[in-house]
Design a protein around this motif. Sequence first.
Motif, mmCIF file in Angstrom:
data_model
loop_
_atom_site.group_PDB
_atom_site.id
_atom_site.type_symbol
_atom_site.label_atom_id
_atom_site.label_comp_id
_atom_site.label_asym_id
_atom_site.label_seq_id
_atom_site.Cartn_x
_atom_site.Cartn_y
_atom_site.Cartn_z
ATOM 1 N N MET A 109 28.630 94.555 -20.089
ATOM 2 C CA MET A 109 28.465 96.005 -19.892
ATOM 3 C C MET A 109 27.558 96.352 -18.716
ATOM 4 N N LEU A 114 33.029 98.686 -14.896
ATOM 5 C CA LEU A 114 33.682 98.612 -16.203
ATOM 6 C C LEU A 114 34.089 99.997 -16.700
ATOM 7 N N LYS A 115 35.330 100.077 -17.220
ATOM 8 C CA LYS A 115 35.771 101.354 -17.787
ATOM 9 C C LYS A 115 36.123 101.125 -19.243
ATOM 10 N N GLN A 116 35.145 101.314 -20.116
ATOM 11 C CA GLN A 116 35.342 101.021 -21.533
ATOM 12 C C GLN A 116 36.323 101.994 -22.181
ATOM 13 N N GLN A 117 36.926 101.511 -23.266
ATOM 14 C CA GLN A 117 37.819 102.362 -24.063
ATOM 15 C C GLN A 117 37.187 102.485 -25.443
ATOM 16 N N ARG A 118 36.018 103.116 -25.520
ATOM 17 C CA ARG A 118 35.241 103.052 -26.738
ATOM 18 C C ARG A 118 35.304 104.310 -27.590
ATOM 19 N N PRO A 142 31.392 101.038 -32.177
ATOM 20 C CA PRO A 142 32.800 100.654 -32.063
ATOM 21 C C PRO A 142 32.989 99.130 -32.005
ATOM 22 N N TYR A 143 32.040 98.440 -31.372
ATOM 23 C CA TYR A 143 32.146 96.990 -31.255
ATOM 24 C C TYR A 143 31.900 96.305 -32.600
ATOM 25 N N LEU B 153 37.927 93.342 -28.831
ATOM 26 C CA LEU B 153 36.717 93.463 -28.016
ATOM 27 C C LEU B 153 37.073 93.654 -26.554
ATOM 28 N N SER B 155 39.764 94.918 -25.364
ATOM 29 C CA SER B 155 40.344 96.240 -25.121
ATOM 30 C C SER B 155 39.263 97.324 -25.169
ATOM 31 N N LEU B 156 38.244 97.152 -26.038
ATOM 32 C CA LEU B 156 37.127 98.109 -26.057
ATOM 33 C C LEU B 156 36.383 98.095 -24.719
ATOM 34 N N LEU B 157 36.288 96.906 -24.135
ATOM 35 C CA LEU B 157 35.596 96.799 -22.851
ATOM 36 C C LEU B 157 36.415 97.412 -21.724
ATOM 37 N N GLY B 158 37.666 97.748 -22.033
ATOM 38 C CA GLY B 158 38.503 98.405 -21.030
ATOM 39 C C GLY B 158 39.235 97.423 -20.132
#
Lengths: 380, 198
Positions: A109, A114-118, A142-143, B153, B155-158
């Motif tokens: 992170m 980085l473009k998270q999908q959270r 979410p993790y 994980l 996919s959450l990180l994008g």
Amino acid sequence: MKELIEAIKLTGARLCLDCGKCTAVCPVARTNGSFSPRKTVANAVAGDEDALKDDTIWHCLTCRLCSERCPSDVDYVDLTRLARADAYKDGKEAQCSHGSAFQLLMRIMTAPELKQQRMGWVTPDLKIAEKSDWLYFVGCIPYFDAFFEKLNVNTSEIARSTVKLLNAVGIEPVVMPDERCCGHDLLWGGDIENFKMLARHNVEKIKATGATKIVSACPECVTTLKVYYPEFVGALPFEVMHLTELLDKHVASGALKFRKNSKRVTFQDPCRLGRFLNVYEQPRNLLKAICGDSFKDMRRSRNSSVCCGTSGWMNCGIHSKAIQTGRLTEARRTGSDLLATACAKCKIHFMCAMNDTGFPEESKIEVEDLAVLLASSLVK
Amino acid sequence: MKKEKQASGTPKARPAAKKVGATAGTGAPKPAASKKENPLKSAPTDAAPVEAATASKGAAAGGARFEPRIVAFVCEWCGDGQEADGANGPGAGGTAVRFVHVMCSGRVQPSMVLKAFELGADGVIVCGCRPGKCHYYFGNERQAEMFETSKKLVSLLGLEADRLRLEWIPGPDGRTLGAVLDEFTEKVRRVGPSPLRK
């Protein structure tokens, strides 16, 4: 070594009276005879170079129960933090039972692109604003759900409940899609470089939203933002508080009302919320607002509360399990059916302990986060 | 390429990544001055400084195609002896696949997948034995479960879903490890460089 001498000075270790109260109350020392905060401090002050370098520095839960009892105010937990930072520079790291998965997530992170999908936990019934004075700092929730799916911890419900509660008191918070981990576990694991990167990123992004009040349901996020960000990245242009602090005010003024139930409930004080932030009354007031007199404290509660057994995903093992089993048994002995926590990690650790084969059946107890309990009792 | 046999088969990344590509062009090479040693970074440049320099010139001219860095966790029981196929496979030219040999795909925890991405891998593939063929009876079933966690994980990180794959070797259509790697490399090439590249 220079840093360690400095650390001994900063934490007041030289004032140690060698009384041993720290070791007497330490939950780790109780189950692991080889760990002794008293011995570590005494040896470090006596000039033993290895005292703050050997493996025992990773055993500490950093729960601060020792400092609570210390007659000389030696900050053993901070000494541990500084010693770990020094050890990390020498390439040492704590053992993580998940193969350092969370530390890796945090280090990933730090990548700016980085473009998270959270935001998957956000459901349409939640009111979230693009621009607001208030910001909800979600944390790694979410993790956790992705990683601990098998334990059925359902941490996303904590996030949804938090927004529901904020909506109930008339707040539509901003939620940042590009929020990064607060870095709590890196800080306590000695990885200061990456911690600072996360801190800078988060502060910058929060500033960009224009929010002036940050609320979080995670005591670790609140402590890190409130206490440690200013130390590492300078003064912050916003105020940080835990959800319970905010809600307590609204309950006291009568603006927030809950449906009563008669569930027998007890409460686990998270170390960061209690001994670090001094928030003891607020969660209890909130619990009493939903279950009245059937709320009962454990024998060791408030500033004497015992940690949930693991911190920073470090050193989980038989000693952690022994602490957790002891604590859950204590919770059950209050006659309660439900153990409320105010930290997602406490919930994860307790639920994991109960999942073990050989965990005593009579000590099993339902564990739920305070935010979830409150949101499910909201008067519509 | 001479095949070196891992003596004990301990599930540990080899210090120097083995290169599959016949030609040694690598992805965007950078000066080797890095604080911590990164196997993904140092191996290709160490092995082929001359070619790397040429490749970078090519990239500057805008003509070079993107060479993804792939980390392949390969089970010793199904993948052993097949790297050579990858080396000679039709599409493998120019790609450095870093093999991490494990005794069983069940060893590959989500944290190992994350570590590969953290070090800058563009794609990560886990290769295990076909269902029912695991040497340890259920290791590949464990991998299938853990892989679900890894996928979530990532996919959450994008990171794109195409960067991570689980394959049973040989594939249902009898595909070898080499063919699988070729196809995966092509897919990752289309996705492009990882945002975590250092």
